[in-house]
Design a protein around this motif. Structure first.
Motif, PDB file in Angstrom:
ATOM      1  N   VAL A 280       0.846  -1.200   0.000  1.00  0.00           N
ATOM      2  CA  VAL A 280       0.000   0.000   0.000  1.00  0.00           C
ATOM      3  C   VAL A 280       0.877   1.243   0.000  1.00  0.00           C
ATOM      4  CG1 VAL A 280      -1.658   1.354   1.338  1.00  0.00           C
ATOM      5  CG2 VAL A 280      -1.983  -1.100   1.096  1.00  0.00           C
ATOM      6  N   GLY A 281       1.910   1.239   0.832  1.00  0.00           N
ATOM      7  CA  GLY A 281       2.821   2.382   0.854  1.00  0.00           C
ATOM      8  C   GLY A 281       3.526   2.582  -0.473  1.00  0.00           C
ATOM      9  N   GLU A 282       3.932   1.498  -1.088  1.00  0.00           N
ATOM     10  CA  GLU A 282       4.625   1.578  -2.379  1.00  0.00           C
ATOM     11  C   GLU A 282       3.720   2.156  -3.463  1.00  0.00           C
ATOM     12  OE1 GLU A 282       6.670  -1.505  -5.631  1.00  0.00           O
ATOM     13  OE2 GLU A 282       6.131  -2.205  -3.636  1.00  0.00           O
ATOM     14  N   VAL A 283       2.500   1.650  -3.527  1.00  0.00           N
ATOM     15  CA  VAL A 283       1.565   2.138  -4.544  1.00  0.00           C
ATOM     16  C   VAL A 283       1.153   3.578  -4.241  1.00  0.00           C
ATOM     17  CG1 VAL A 283      -0.683   1.777  -5.654  1.00  0.00           C
ATOM     18  CG2 VAL A 283       0.747  -0.186  -5.068  1.00  0.00           C
ATOM     19  N   ASN A 284       1.061   3.924  -2.970  1.00  0.00           N
ATOM     20  CA  ASN A 284       0.656   5.288  -2.624  1.00  0.00           C
ATOM     21  C   ASN A 284       1.690   6.315  -3.085  1.00  0.00           C
ATOM     22  OD1 ASN A 284      -1.320   7.015  -1.535  1.00  0.00           O
ATOM     23  ND2 ASN A 284      -0.172   7.236   0.356  1.00  0.00           N
ATOM     24  N   PHE A 285       2.952   5.906  -3.141  1.00  0.00           N
ATOM     25  CA  PHE A 285       3.963   6.805  -3.688  1.00  0.00           C
ATOM     26  C   PHE A 285       3.626   7.145  -5.143  1.00  0.00           C
ATOM     27  CE2 PHE A 285       7.961   7.750  -5.851  1.00  0.00           C
ATOM     28  CZ  PHE A 285       8.493   8.732  -5.010  1.00  0.00           C
ATOM     29  N   THR A 286       3.211   6.135  -5.904  1.00  0.00           N
ATOM     30  CA  THR A 286       2.785   6.363  -7.286  1.00  0.00           C
ATOM     31  C   THR A 286       1.564   7.275  -7.338  1.00  0.00           C
ATOM     32  OG1 THR A 286       3.629   4.206  -7.987  1.00  0.00           O
ATOM     33  CG2 THR A 286       1.958   5.228  -9.393  1.00  0.00           C
ATOM     34  N   VAL A 287       0.623   7.049  -6.424  1.00  0.00           N
ATOM     35  CA  VAL A 287      -0.597   7.868  -6.395  1.00  0.00           C
ATOM     36  C   VAL A 287      -0.259   9.328  -6.099  1.00  0.00           C
ATOM     37  CG1 VAL A 287      -2.779   8.249  -5.196  1.00  0.00           C
ATOM     38  CG2 VAL A 287      -2.075   5.928  -5.779  1.00  0.00           C
ATOM     39  N   MET A 288       0.654   9.561  -5.145  1.00  0.00           N
ATOM     40  CA  MET A 288       1.049  10.940  -4.838  1.00  0.00           C
ATOM     41  C   MET A 288       1.771  11.582  -6.017  1.00  0.00           C
ATOM     42  SD  MET A 288       2.082  11.132  -0.815  1.00  0.00           S
ATOM     43  CE  MET A 288       3.426   9.956  -0.898  1.00  0.00           C
ATOM     44  N   GLN A 289       2.555  10.792  -6.739  1.00  0.00           N
ATOM     45  CA  GLN A 289       3.194  11.308  -7.949  1.00  0.00           C
ATOM     46  C   GLN A 289       2.139  11.677  -8.985  1.00  0.00           C
ATOM     47  OE1 GLN A 289       6.041   8.656  -9.757  1.00  0.00           O
ATOM     48  NE2 GLN A 289       6.370   9.983 -11.523  1.00  0.00           N
ATOM     49  N   ASN A 290       1.140  10.810  -9.144  1.00  0.00           N
ATOM     50  CA  ASN A 290       0.049  11.096 -10.082  1.00  0.00           C
ATOM     51  C   ASN A 290      -0.661  12.401  -9.716  1.00  0.00           C
ATOM     52  OD1 ASN A 290       0.549   8.726 -11.474  1.00  0.00           O
ATOM     53  ND2 ASN A 290      -1.087   7.571 -10.481  1.00  0.00           N
ATOM     54  N   LEU A 291      -0.913  12.594  -8.415  1.00  0.00           N
ATOM     55  CA  LEU A 291      -1.609  13.810  -7.997  1.00  0.00           C
ATOM     56  C   LEU A 291      -0.739  15.041  -8.203  1.00  0.00           C
ATOM     57  CD1 LEU A 291      -4.014  15.219  -6.778  1.00  0.00           C
ATOM     58  CD2 LEU A 291      -3.196  14.570  -4.491  1.00  0.00           C
ATOM     59  N   SER A 292       0.554  14.912  -7.910  1.00  0.00           N
ATOM     60  CA  SER A 292       1.469  16.030  -8.140  1.00  0.00           C
ATOM     61  C   SER A 292       1.486  16.415  -9.615  1.00  0.00           C
ATOM     62  CB  SER A 292       2.885  15.651  -7.668  1.00  0.00           C
ATOM     63  OG  SER A 292       3.808  16.677  -7.946  1.00  0.00           O
ATOM     64  N   GLU A 293       1.550  15.416 -10.484  1.00  0.00           N
ATOM     65  CA  GLU A 293       1.553  15.675 -11.927  1.00  0.00           C
ATOM     66  C   GLU A 293       0.214  16.233 -12.397  1.00  0.00           C
ATOM     67  OE1 GLU A 293       2.674  11.914 -13.560  1.00  0.00           O
ATOM     68  OE2 GLU A 293       4.810  12.146 -13.038  1.00  0.00           O
ATOM     69  N   ALA A 294      -0.876  15.783 -11.768  1.00  0.00           N
ATOM     70  CA  ALA A 294      -2.197  16.314 -12.133  1.00  0.00           C
ATOM     71  C   ALA A 294      -2.288  17.794 -11.773  1.00  0.00           C
ATOM     72  CB  ALA A 294      -3.293  15.522 -11.418  1.00  0.00           C
ATOM     73  N   HIS A 295      -1.794  18.140 -10.588  1.00  0.00           N
ATOM     74  CA  HIS A 295      -1.808  19.547 -10.175  1.00  0.00           C
ATOM     75  C   HIS A 295      -0.939  20.408 -11.094  1.00  0.00           C
ATOM     76  CE1 HIS A 295      -3.136  18.600  -5.796  1.00  0.00           C
ATOM     77  NE2 HIS A 295      -4.149  19.085  -6.487  1.00  0.00           N
ATOM     78  N   SER A 296       0.302  19.990 -11.299  1.00  0.00           N
ATOM     79  CA  SER A 296       1.205  20.809 -12.111  1.00  0.00           C
ATOM     80  C   SER A 296       0.806  20.799 -13.576  1.00  0.00           C
ATOM     81  CB  SER A 296       2.650  20.322 -11.941  1.00  0.00           C
ATOM     82  OG  SER A 296       2.790  18.976 -12.334  1.00  0.00           O
TER      83      SER A 296
END
Length: 574
Positions: A280-296
């Protein structure tokens, strides 16, 4: 007052007495309908269920109203059993447990369907949103959970129909009766169309965490909940990213896989559950990257920006939560209406995004951390829009001024089910707004935000030189949610004693202890000693900066002059 709840099985229709206020009994546990595929009721687990019945009844007798220990503020650090410290009622707590139970069943179905080439985008979105709704300080409205549970049932039927049409057989039902407190496996549980809020509240007790703790022991049940709480945070971030058009099939697949795991025999094994928590922690890193890229990708990379803390004269709307997409829509809908929009809490980082700060009526920031909202909102002379957590049950002084949207909900508060914020705008126009006298009474003050990883790395050379020359001896990352406990004064006290040769990076609402003080600049540079990197999900930016610094110094992150000073509060942080 008693009434009957119909239970449909392969053998016909039976009725059971249902008392909405008494929830000690397991016998009145659930609406156990026949499998949607028409398979016969599995009777193999009956004996095991009977063996567990005594443990279940003992657990329910001890915690007959609720049991919740999903956040840091839980009573005595052990669990809320009467009402949540957050204000959550026992009824809402039970409905949340029931919804998570239902999502484990829908996750099983979605995981099985995906393995056979059948998917449904609406199911993917709903699972994330439903799990998000059970996160701390998101939703306190039992009627909304009634809607979620019925929608979950509808989507289960939609997915089942698609599987049938594709010739996909139903998934086998895992034999883990000790997980469910006398309830059927969530694959087999269904919500009757006539089920009301009271019926669902009465059905919830066997799904309490306390029942599973009694059956499985504290360690195994606790690790299962750790996975659930991590999943709640992941679902929230994935849901935010999806609102900005960023979807990731691998994340949807993992969420369903994880829910199916929690409803299967693998979740009996401590080692496997711990391994799933790490995944879960590993995949959540990907999710946070996705959200960062969505914002920027939507609003541009954050850049350092000064934000006024003093109001401006005129009508006003305050937006709180985390949803930048809702802020953009609100700014568009308020253009030319003479309304100033202010951020609150973790919406402050919005000012760093070029695509948001271009709106001249994005006027400033009002208030502090989430836990102070009853004070802040009482003094705000306009309407208030809650987009995500954190929300508290409002005082009567501003109840008529506050609106919820998305997964948020508070009983007795108007909810905006669409992206049309006309009602919020209309209420703002009815309110007095800030007068000239109000503005004159507030000292002029500003803070700076927008130090995302791009901005910090743009001065990376200066940071590296300062480290090598001894002008920068240590970096402190202050992250997490703030809270009202007196001991949290530690954060403001600690940094008063920091030498000038230190940098402070802030994330989340923990920043509000120190964000409005003048910390000066790192010696020999124009780099402020306090750099606000954004919301709690912008922990991703901090990880990017740490990783890049480690590469430059040819070391690993653990050997950098970096300390994590974290105060996480709820499940987005797990």
């Amino acid at each position: 007052m008693q009434r009957s709840v119909k239970q449909v099985s392969a053998s016909g229709v039976r009725s059971f007495p249902c008392t909405t206020r008494s929830r000690r009994t397991v016998r009145v546990s659930a609406f156990q309908l026949s499998d949607l595929f028409g398979s016969k009721k599995d009777t193999k687990a009956v004996d095991k269920v009977n063996e567990l019945k005594k443990k279940n009844e003992e657990a329910l007798a001890e915690h007959n109203k609720m049991f919740c220990y999903q956040c840091e503020q839980t009573l005595h650090g052990s669990g809320c059993t009467e009402v949540g410290v957050c204000g959550k009622t026992s009824e809402v707590a039970g409905l949340q447990d029931l919804l998570v139970y239902q999502m484990k069943g829908l996750g099983c179905l979605a995981h099985h369907a995906r393995a056979h080439g059948v998917q449904d985008a609406e199911v993917n979105t709903f699972i994330n949103g439903a799990i998000f709704s059970t996160l701390t300080n998101v939703n306190f409205d039992d009627s909304r959970f009634h809607e979620f549970l019925h929608e979950g049932q509808r989507l289960k039927e939609v997915l089942s129909t698609k599987m049938k049409a594709a010739g996909v057989a139903p998934p086998p039902t895992p034999d883990v009766p000790e997980f469910w407190g006398g309830m059927p496996h969530p694959l087999l549980w269904n919500v009757p169309k006539t089920a009301g809020v009271g019926d669902l509240i009465a059905a919830a007790p066997p799904t309490y965490v306390s029942v599973r703790k009694a059956a499985l022991g504290d360690t195994l049940a606790g690790l299962q909940e750790l996975v659930v709480y991590g999943l709640k945070g992941m679902a929230a971030y994935a849901h935010h990213a999806e609102a900005l058009g960023k979807t990731d099939p691998t994340v949807y697949a993992f969420v369903a896989e994880c829910l199916a795991f929690l409803a299967g025999p693998g979740a009996r094994d401590v080692g496997q559950v711990l391994a799933m928590a790490l995944r879960v922690g590993e995949v959540n890193f990907t999710v946070m990257q996705n959200l960062s890229e969505a914002h920027s990708g939507t609003f541009g990379h954050p850049t350092p920006t000064s934000v006024d803390l003093a109001p401006k004269p005129g009508k006003a709307i305050l937006i709180t939560g985390h949803d930048m997409h809702d802020l953009e829509l609100l700014l568009k809908q308020t253009e030319g209406k003479g309304i100033n929009v202010y951020t609150h809490g973790e919406m402050l980082p919005a000012f760093g995004y070029p695509g948001l700060k271009k709106y001249p009526h994005l006027a400033g920031h009002f208030g502090g951390a989430w836990y102070r909202q009853k004070v802040d909102f009482s003094h705000f002379p306009g309407s208030i829009l809650v987009t995500t957590n954190c929300v508290l049950d409002p005082l009567e002084s501003y109840r008529a001024n506050i609106f919820t949207t998305n997964e948020t909900g508070v009983k007795g508060v108007r909810h905006v089910p669409t992206k049309d914020f006309s009602a919020v705008i209309a209420r703002a126009l009815e309110m007095p707004g800030f007068s000239e006298a109000d503005v004159a009474a507030v000292p002029k003050k500003s803070v700076t935000t927008g130090f995302g990883h791009n901005a910090v790395l743009s001065v990376g050379g200066e940071v590296v030189s300062a480290i090598k020359e001894g002008r920068l001896e240590h970096i402190f990352l202050v992250g997490g949610c703030d809270g009202a406990e007196p001991q949290r004064a530690y954060y403001s006290s600690l940094y008063k004693f920091m030498p000038q040769s230190t940098l402070m990076l802030t994330l989340g609402c923990g920043k509000f202890r120190i964000f409005d003080q003048d910390w000066g600049y790192l010696p020999g540079t124009q780099i402020p000693r306090l750099l606000d990197m954004g919301q709690c999900n912008d922990a991703y930016s901090a990880l990017v900066v740490a990783t890049e610094l480690a590469k430059i110094f040819n070391t690993d992150v653990n050997k950098l002059p970096l300390s994590l000073d974290l105060s996480w509060f709820e499940q987005k942080a797990v």
